[in-house]
Motif scaffolding. Sequence first.
Motif, PDB file in Angstrom:
ATOM      1  N   ASP A   1     -22.558  48.880   2.607  1.00 13.74           N
ATOM      2  CA  ASP A   1     -22.852  47.502   3.005  1.00 13.74           C
ATOM      3  C   ASP A   1     -23.338  47.417   4.447  1.00 13.74           C
ATOM      4  O   ASP A   1     -23.997  46.443   4.829  1.00 13.74           O
ATOM      5  CB  ASP A   1     -21.605  46.628   2.842  1.00 13.74           C
ATOM      6  CG  ASP A   1     -21.215  46.449   1.386  1.00 13.74           C
ATOM      7  OD1 ASP A   1     -22.104  46.585   0.521  1.00 13.74           O
ATOM      8  OD2 ASP A   1     -20.023  46.198   1.119  1.00 13.74           O
ATOM      9  N   ASP A   2     -22.991  48.425   5.252  1.00 12.57           N
ATOM     10  CA  ASP A   2     -23.355  48.413   6.674  1.00 12.57           C
ATOM     11  C   ASP A   2     -24.609  49.216   6.973  1.00 12.57           C
ATOM     12  O   ASP A   2     -25.297  48.942   7.955  1.00 12.57           O
ATOM     13  CB  ASP A   2     -22.197  48.963   7.519  1.00 12.57           C
ATOM     14  CG  ASP A   2     -20.995  48.035   7.558  1.00 12.57           C
ATOM     15  OD1 ASP A   2     -21.161  46.840   7.245  1.00 12.57           O
ATOM     16  OD2 ASP A   2     -19.895  48.505   7.886  1.00 12.57           O
ATOM     17  N   VAL A   3     -24.883  50.239   6.188  1.00  6.73           N
ATOM     18  CA  VAL A   3     -26.037  51.117   6.436  1.00  6.73           C
ATOM     19  C   VAL A   3     -26.989  50.992   5.251  1.00  6.73           C
ATOM     20  O   VAL A   3     -26.841  51.674   4.236  1.00  6.73           O
ATOM     21  CB  VAL A   3     -25.599  52.579   6.642  1.00  6.73           C
ATOM     22  CG1 VAL A   3     -26.814  53.454   6.957  1.00  6.73           C
ATOM     23  CG2 VAL A   3     -24.581  52.683   7.774  1.00  6.73           C
ATOM     24  N   THR A   4     -27.953  50.123   5.407  1.00  2.00           N
ATOM     25  CA  THR A   4     -28.905  49.833   4.337  1.00  2.00           C
ATOM     26  C   THR A   4     -30.180  50.649   4.515  1.00  2.00           C
ATOM     27  O   THR A   4     -30.378  51.325   5.541  1.00  2.00           O
ATOM     28  CB  THR A   4     -29.260  48.345   4.341  1.00  2.00           C
ATOM     29  OG1 THR A   4     -29.968  48.049   5.559  1.00  2.00           O
ATOM     30  CG2 THR A   4     -28.010  47.479   4.250  1.00  2.00           C
ATOM     31  N   GLU A   5     -31.051  50.551   3.543  1.00  2.00           N
ATOM     32  CA  GLU A   5     -32.356  51.217   3.639  1.00  2.00           C
ATOM     33  C   GLU A   5     -33.117  50.729   4.869  1.00  2.00           C
ATOM     34  O   GLU A   5     -33.733  51.526   5.590  1.00  2.00           O
ATOM     35  CB  GLU A   5     -33.176  50.966   2.380  1.00  2.00           C
ATOM     36  CG  GLU A   5     -34.550  51.613   2.407  1.00  2.00           C
ATOM     37  CD  GLU A   5     -35.340  51.393   1.126  1.00  2.00           C
ATOM     38  OE1 GLU A   5     -36.492  51.870   1.061  1.00  2.00           O
ATOM     39  OE2 GLU A   5     -34.810  50.754   0.203  1.00  2.00           O
ATOM     40  N   ALA A   6     -33.069  49.429   5.127  1.00  2.00           N
ATOM     41  CA  ALA A   6     -33.753  48.876   6.302  1.00  2.00           C
ATOM     42  C   ALA A   6     -33.176  49.437   7.593  1.00  2.00           C
ATOM     43  O   ALA A   6     -33.911  49.694   8.552  1.00  2.00           O
ATOM     44  CB  ALA A   6     -33.651  47.347   6.295  1.00  2.00           C
ATOM     45  N   ASP A   7     -31.857  49.647   7.619  1.00  2.00           N
ATOM     46  CA  ASP A   7     -31.228  50.219   8.814  1.00  2.00           C
ATOM     47  C   ASP A   7     -31.695  51.658   9.040  1.00  2.00           C
ATOM     48  O   ASP A   7     -31.986  52.062  10.168  1.00  2.00           O
ATOM     49  CB  ASP A   7     -29.703  50.191   8.677  1.00  2.00           C
ATOM     50  CG  ASP A   7     -29.142  48.786   8.708  1.00  2.00           C
ATOM     51  OD1 ASP A   7     -29.695  47.944   9.442  1.00  2.00           O
ATOM     52  OD2 ASP A   7     -28.150  48.530   8.001  1.00  2.00           O
ATOM     53  N   VAL A   8     -31.741  52.432   7.979  1.00  8.45           N
ATOM     54  CA  VAL A   8     -32.194  53.815   8.095  1.00  8.45           C
ATOM     55  C   VAL A   8     -33.640  53.860   8.568  1.00  8.45           C
ATOM     56  O   VAL A   8     -33.996  54.670   9.441  1.00  8.45           O
ATOM     57  CB  VAL A   8     -32.037  54.556   6.746  1.00  8.45           C
ATOM     58  CG1 VAL A   8     -32.721  55.921   6.801  1.00  8.45           C
ATOM     59  CG2 VAL A   8     -30.562  54.708   6.401  1.00  8.45           C
TER      60      VAL A   8
END
Length: 259
Positions: free
Chosen positions: A195-202
């Motif tokens: 929930d905290d590390v999404t594709e967008a975050d990566v």
Amino acid sequence: MIRHRDPAAAAARFVTTVLTDFFWLQFSVRLGLRRVRVVDVDHPLDALVPFEPARVGVYLDFIAFWIRPLDDVRRLHGATAQRRAAVEFLGLIRRCYQEAAEVYGTTMSTTRRPRYLRGRFLAIHAFDPHLLCVPSLHIMVVVLAWTFYRRLDAALGARLFGGAVAIADTVLYIKQHSVNCIPAALYAMGRITPDDVTEADVEAFTAALFADTASVAPDAAAAIRAHVLETWRALVADGASDSSWQPAVLRLLAELDRA
């Protein structure tokens, strides 16, 4: 804060895990007390990043990096929120070490690092046998810190983003890791805290790597970012049906060993 019972107990559990699942795990192999396959995970792109030992201070800041924001949590939300954040974060970081150890206990990994035995590198070489490269716990920890504190306070998370990227860059600048170590860590965090590390975050994190430096040529930086993102996407696809993140990373290590 650490004198409070709950954070103190969480800290004790975390330290015990670090001693057993990080230090003892690799020293037992280095001393010949157990046998674990060790894979060289160097990549030709690593050579495009110069060895810059002066950046070692940034690299070693990764512990203080996740501790300092607790003062901000106290200032913004009070002592009770600080204690709760400390307990939760220590539980998560302990989980990172424990789950990474499941990979290391099956296949360890290393890179070729310069024999540079000066200043703080003396301690690095003495206390880190350099057998736990994939996934990079350095990357896992700074991504955890950035996204965890962002959940508590968006402005705090925004401030931590740049520091997390800077520390990630230094794992290559001081030759403690390869470009192959970064995507495995990003994949692991996407499974540990989805929930905290999404594709967008990566994608945002990867896009920021070596984006503001004169030390790495722009085309080289772009190639590194492309490799990290491509490898991360391959791990996501490969591990889609796995119940945990470790099998895909172990398959990546087997592929690197064959190569």
